[in-house]
Design an enzyme around this catalytic site. Structure first.
Site, PDB file in Angstrom:
ATOM      1  CG  ASP A  19      -1.966   1.049   1.074  1.00 49.84           C
ATOM      2  OD1 ASP A  19      -2.331   1.536  -0.019  1.00 49.84           O
ATOM      3  OD2 ASP A  19      -2.589   1.261   2.134  1.00 49.84           O
ATOM      4  CG  HIS A  36       0.363   1.792  -9.560  1.00 50.03           C
ATOM      5  ND1 HIS A  36       0.350   1.589  -8.458  1.00 50.03           N
ATOM      6  CD2 HIS A  36      -0.479   2.567  -9.867  1.00 50.03           C
ATOM      7  CE1 HIS A  36      -0.832   1.797  -8.140  1.00 50.03           C
ATOM      8  NE2 HIS A  36      -1.376   2.646  -9.023  1.00 50.03           N
ATOM      9  CB  SER A  64      -8.646  -5.405  -4.041  1.00 55.44           C
ATOM     10  OG  SER A  64      -8.923  -3.951  -4.247  1.00 55.44           O
ATOM     11  CG  LEU A 130       9.664 -17.220  -2.683  1.00 58.46           C
ATOM     12  CD1 LEU A 130       9.089 -17.430  -1.310  1.00 58.46           C
ATOM     13  CD2 LEU A 130      10.380 -15.844  -2.684  1.00 58.46           C
TER      14      LEU A 130
END
Length: 245
Positions: A19, A36, A64, A130
């Site tokens: 965020d 961004h 989202s 990972l």
């Protein structure tokens, strides 16, 4: 900072709410997409840091379901940035044995973004290091709704009885089925909420909030979050005496 960590007590799964991109850009007198673009450096550092510590799963809240309501120019630019980043980073993921996964309503992504995502998932599917999980067009409420629908479908076909539903039944019908719940969730930018992220999975997760805006997030910030995590006593409803070695 890494030298101060107990490498025998590293979270197996870390989730991050990335965020602050827009506020970071505003401070620079630039458009939101500028933030961004610069956030890619933070993503790389978080992945590198998690890989270096031996973290097995890193979930990044990338976009989202609510983000679709943002200005269309910003959404379009974000999708283009997603495609470019996947293309640019695929060789590095292969080199570092990193596997890419995605959760969320990924079928709602633009065709170009969806196709590149599927290609990257396939190319990295046999990597064993990972696992980086992108939460795209995702929300916790959406995920739980989908799980309820899957369970209801199994009941309607006779595959499952209502009295047979357990917590494991719900977990196995989530997008994250087969993935351990996060032990640590990090949110940047100084906000103190989980914003509809992994609502089921964060039930016993340690939450860490930092004022650092996401484009400024670096490896040392990840290490600081893990160091804070290692100071906590995870009791899971038991007493402190019960969980002590």
């Amino acid at each position: 900072m890494k030298e101060q960590l107990d490498l025998t007590n590293i979270p197996r799964h870390i989730a991050i709410i990335m965020d602050g991109n827009g506020r970071w850009a505003k401070k620079k007198g630039a458009m939101r997409i500028f933030g961004h673009r610069h956030a890619i450096h933070a993503v790389k550092d978080a992945i590198e840091g998690a890989d270096d510590l031996g973290v097995k799963y890193l979930t990044l809240f990338s976009f989202s379901t609510e983000n679709w309501s943002r200005p269309q120019d910003e959404v379009r630019a974000l999708m283009e940035l997603l495609v470019k980043t996947i293309i640019d980073e695929i060789s590095l993921m292969m080199k570092n044995n990193i596997r890419l996964e995605a959760i969320g309503d990924i079928h709602s992504l633009p065709k170009s973004a969806y196709n590149k995502l599927m290609e990257a998932k396939e190319q990295t599917s046999r990597n064993t290091g990972l696992t980086v999980i992108l939460a795209l067009s995702y929300s916790g409420q959406w995920e739980l709704t989908q799980a309820v629908r899957r369970i209801a479908q199994k009941i309607s076909t006779g595959e499952l009885k209502p009295e047979e539903i357990t917590q494991e039944t719900v977990a196995s019908n989530l997008d994250t089925a087969g993935i351990p719940d996060p032990e640590l969730m990090i949110r940047t930018s100084g906000e103190y909420r989980i914003s509809n992220f992994l609502l089921w999975q964060l039930a016993y997760t340690e939450l860490y909030f930092t004022p650092v805006l996401w484009p400024d997030f670096r490896m040392e910030h990840l290490y600081a979050a893990v160091k804070d995590y290692q100071k906590r006593e995870r009791r899971f409803g038991k007493t402190g005496e019960q969980v002590k070695p």
